[in-house]
Design a protein around this motif. Structure first.
Motif, mmCIF file in Angstrom:
data_model
loop_
_atom_site.group_PDB
_atom_site.id
_atom_site.type_symbol
_atom_site.label_atom_id
_atom_site.label_comp_id
_atom_site.label_asym_id
_atom_site.label_seq_id
_atom_site.Cartn_x
_atom_site.Cartn_y
_atom_site.Cartn_z
ATOM 1 N N GLU A 188 0.827 -1.205 0.000
ATOM 2 C CA GLU A 188 0.000 0.000 0.000
ATOM 3 C C GLU A 188 0.860 1.253 0.000
ATOM 4 O O GLU A 188 0.527 2.240 -0.663
ATOM 5 N N LYS A 216 -10.028 10.259 -2.785
ATOM 6 C CA LYS A 216 -10.882 9.146 -2.368
ATOM 7 C C LYS A 216 -10.032 7.980 -1.853
ATOM 8 O O LYS A 216 -10.347 7.359 -0.823
ATOM 9 N N TYR A 217 -8.933 7.701 -2.562
ATOM 10 C CA TYR A 217 -8.073 6.589 -2.143
ATOM 11 C C TYR A 217 -7.357 6.913 -0.827
ATOM 12 O O TYR A 217 -7.297 6.064 0.072
ATOM 13 N N SER A 242 -8.353 8.883 1.499
ATOM 14 C CA SER A 242 -9.364 8.848 2.561
ATOM 15 C C SER A 242 -9.637 7.412 2.993
ATOM 16 O O SER A 242 -9.809 7.124 4.187
ATOM 17 N N TYR A 243 -9.656 6.508 2.016
ATOM 18 C CA TYR A 243 -9.857 5.086 2.322
ATOM 19 C C TYR A 243 -8.699 4.558 3.168
ATOM 20 O O TYR A 243 -8.904 3.846 4.170
ATOM 21 N N VAL A 244 -7.471 4.882 2.773
ATOM 22 C CA VAL A 244 -6.282 4.434 3.521
ATOM 23 C C VAL A 244 -6.319 4.995 4.940
ATOM 24 O O VAL A 244 -6.042 4.298 5.914
ATOM 25 N N LEU A 247 -8.908 5.851 6.650
ATOM 26 C CA LEU A 247 -9.988 5.206 7.402
ATOM 27 C C LEU A 247 -9.563 3.823 7.897
ATOM 28 O O LEU A 247 -9.851 3.429 9.026
ATOM 29 N N THR A 248 -8.850 3.076 7.043
ATOM 30 C CA THR A 248 -8.456 1.707 7.411
ATOM 31 C C THR A 248 -7.246 1.678 8.339
ATOM 32 O O THR A 248 -7.113 0.764 9.155
#
Length: 259
Positions: free
Chosen positions: A116, A185-186, A188-190, A192-193
């Motif tokens: 990642e 968007k990506y 923000s996803y990272v 969040l996780t």
């Protein structure tokens, strides 16, 4: 005093003046390229000795590398033997081949990436034009209002191969970029996780580690480009979108229009 001792002294006298990366480069240059010639006393140095050394260096090294090595010796000789003047010939500079990966190749590099952190680095270079040193210095706190990315520092390595965070080399490198929607968007996803702390790094690599991992990844997927070429891809996208040169330069952190 020998050539080796003179260069070592030249570097030591500038320990607090040279940037960490420059000091590391000088120290490595001294260690790698001044074996035999380094033993020669300054009083015995002449044009013939230097020219033969340069000729031997030029056999398997690029003109740029030879020029950098000679520049360190030349500066040292100018300081310790100022009355002596040396006329030597170094290889002519070659035209740099600019490689621009295709959209399909960039997509392959992004979507096949198992790491990642490496994926984040590839996205930031190809979709926002960030340099390797800028990516390795980014913290989550550099994302402002979930919309902007502040680029105001660079990660370099000192002579002990430890990361030093410093200001960028030029004023033009200091910039604020709007994050493209898909990139935002990506990220923000990272976020969040991972739930990272605001002062933690986006990418947990040293610049040299990033290059090594990218080289391994691109070879595994048959893509022939350097990590820096992802910036060239981003520049080509700006040209295709008819972004005026002045704005493109600001976005890339360039002081001139050239790549």
């Amino acid at each position: 005093m020998t050539i080796y001792q003179a260069i070592a002294s030249y570097i030591d006298l500038r320990t607090n003046v040279l940037s960490p990366s420059t000091k590391r480069e000088y120290s490595n240059t001294l260690k790698w390229y001044f074996g035999d010639i380094g033993k020669i006393p300054l009083s015995e140095v002449n044009n013939q000795i230097i020219q033969k050394w340069i000729n031997d260096l030029s056999y398997e090294r690029s003109p740029k590398t030879v020029k950098n090595i000679w520049s360190l010796l030349h500066a040292t000789l100018a300081e310790y033997t100022p009355d002596n003047h040396y006329r030597v010939h170094i290889p002519k500079k070659r035209r740099t081949r600019i490689t621009i990966p295709s959209e399909q190749e960039v997509s392959t590099l992004i979507h096949t990436c198992e790491s990642e952190d490496l994926r984040i680095a590839i996205i930031l270079a190809s979709c926002m034009g960030l340099r390797r040193s800028e990516i390795c210095a980014l913290k989550w706190s550099d994302i402002k209002k979930d919309k902007y990315l502040v680029i105001d520092k660079a990660a370099v390595m000192n002579d002990q191969y430890k990361i030093i965070i410093k200001e960028p080399k030029t004023l033009s490198s200091d910039r604020i970029l709007e994050i493209p929607p898909q990139v935002n968007k990506y990220l923000s996803y990272v976020r969040l996780t991972r739930s990272p702390k605001s002062d933690s790094l986006l990418v947990h690599f040293r610049p040299d580690q990033l290059t090594h991992l990218f080289c391994k990844h691109k070879k595994n997927h048959g893509v022939d480009c350097r990590f820096h070429d992802l910036r060239h891809y981003y520049a080509s996208v700006l040209v295709a979108l008819n972004i005026p040169d002045l704005y493109a330069m600001e976005m890339m952190g360039h002081s001139t229009p050239g790549m």
